[in-house]
Write a protein that holds these residues in place. Sequence first.
Motif, PDB file in Angstrom:
ATOM      1  N   ASP A  16      -4.308  -1.085   6.924  1.00 35.59           N
ATOM      2  CA  ASP A  16      -4.545  -1.791   5.665  1.00 35.59           C
ATOM      3  C   ASP A  16      -4.030  -0.958   4.493  1.00 35.59           C
ATOM      4  O   ASP A  16      -4.497   0.159   4.261  1.00 35.59           O
ATOM      5  CB  ASP A  16      -6.045  -2.059   5.508  1.00 35.59           C
ATOM      6  N   ASP A  17      -3.061  -1.498   3.741  1.00 36.12           N
ATOM      7  CA  ASP A  17      -2.417  -0.749   2.654  1.00 36.12           C
ATOM      8  C   ASP A  17      -3.404  -0.256   1.601  1.00 36.12           C
ATOM      9  O   ASP A  17      -3.316   0.886   1.145  1.00 36.12           O
ATOM     10  CB  ASP A  17      -1.352  -1.607   1.966  1.00 36.12           C
ATOM     11  N   ARG A  18      -4.323  -1.101   1.203  1.00 38.81           N
ATOM     12  CA  ARG A  18      -5.260  -0.744   0.146  1.00 38.81           C
ATOM     13  C   ARG A  18      -6.179   0.408   0.572  1.00 38.81           C
ATOM     14  O   ARG A  18      -6.367   1.372  -0.180  1.00 38.81           O
ATOM     15  CB  ARG A  18      -6.081  -1.972  -0.223  1.00 38.81           C
ATOM     16  N   ARG A  19      -6.728   0.302   1.761  1.00 32.83           N
ATOM     17  CA  ARG A  19      -7.600   1.367   2.269  1.00 32.83           C
ATOM     18  C   ARG A  19      -6.812   2.654   2.487  1.00 32.83           C
ATOM     19  O   ARG A  19      -7.299   3.756   2.196  1.00 32.83           O
ATOM     20  CB  ARG A  19      -8.255   0.930   3.575  1.00 32.83           C
ATOM     21  N   LEU A  21      -4.138   3.693   0.873  1.00 30.30           N
ATOM     22  CA  LEU A  21      -3.845   4.305  -0.418  1.00 30.30           C
ATOM     23  C   LEU A  21      -5.074   5.020  -0.980  1.00 30.30           C
ATOM     24  O   LEU A  21      -4.972   6.134  -1.495  1.00 30.30           O
ATOM     25  CB  LEU A  21      -3.358   3.243  -1.406  1.00 30.30           C
ATOM     26  N   LYS A  22      -6.242   4.403  -0.874  1.00 26.47           N
ATOM     27  CA  LYS A  22      -7.476   5.037  -1.344  1.00 26.47           C
ATOM     28  C   LYS A  22      -7.733   6.345  -0.606  1.00 26.47           C
ATOM     29  O   LYS A  22      -8.093   7.364  -1.203  1.00 26.47           O
ATOM     30  CB  LYS A  22      -8.673   4.109  -1.154  1.00 26.47           C
TER      31      LYS A  22
END
Length: 58
Positions: A16-19, A21-22
């Motif tokens: 998952d890109d968002r996770r 990046l975080k």
Amino acid sequence: MSEGRSFYVLAYDISDDRRRLKLARLMESLGVRVQGSVFEAYLTARELEHLLRRCRKI
């Protein structure tokens, strides 16, 4: 008495890109990126535990 620091290699595999990046931002705040999802850091036991708690939330 100060806590000693130990060397850690931190790595993850998140699709998952968002996770991802975080988590990358979190790791960059504590260590040095040596490859895409691999970081090196010198952490105390307390810092490591704090990092792991934050990772679980992500």
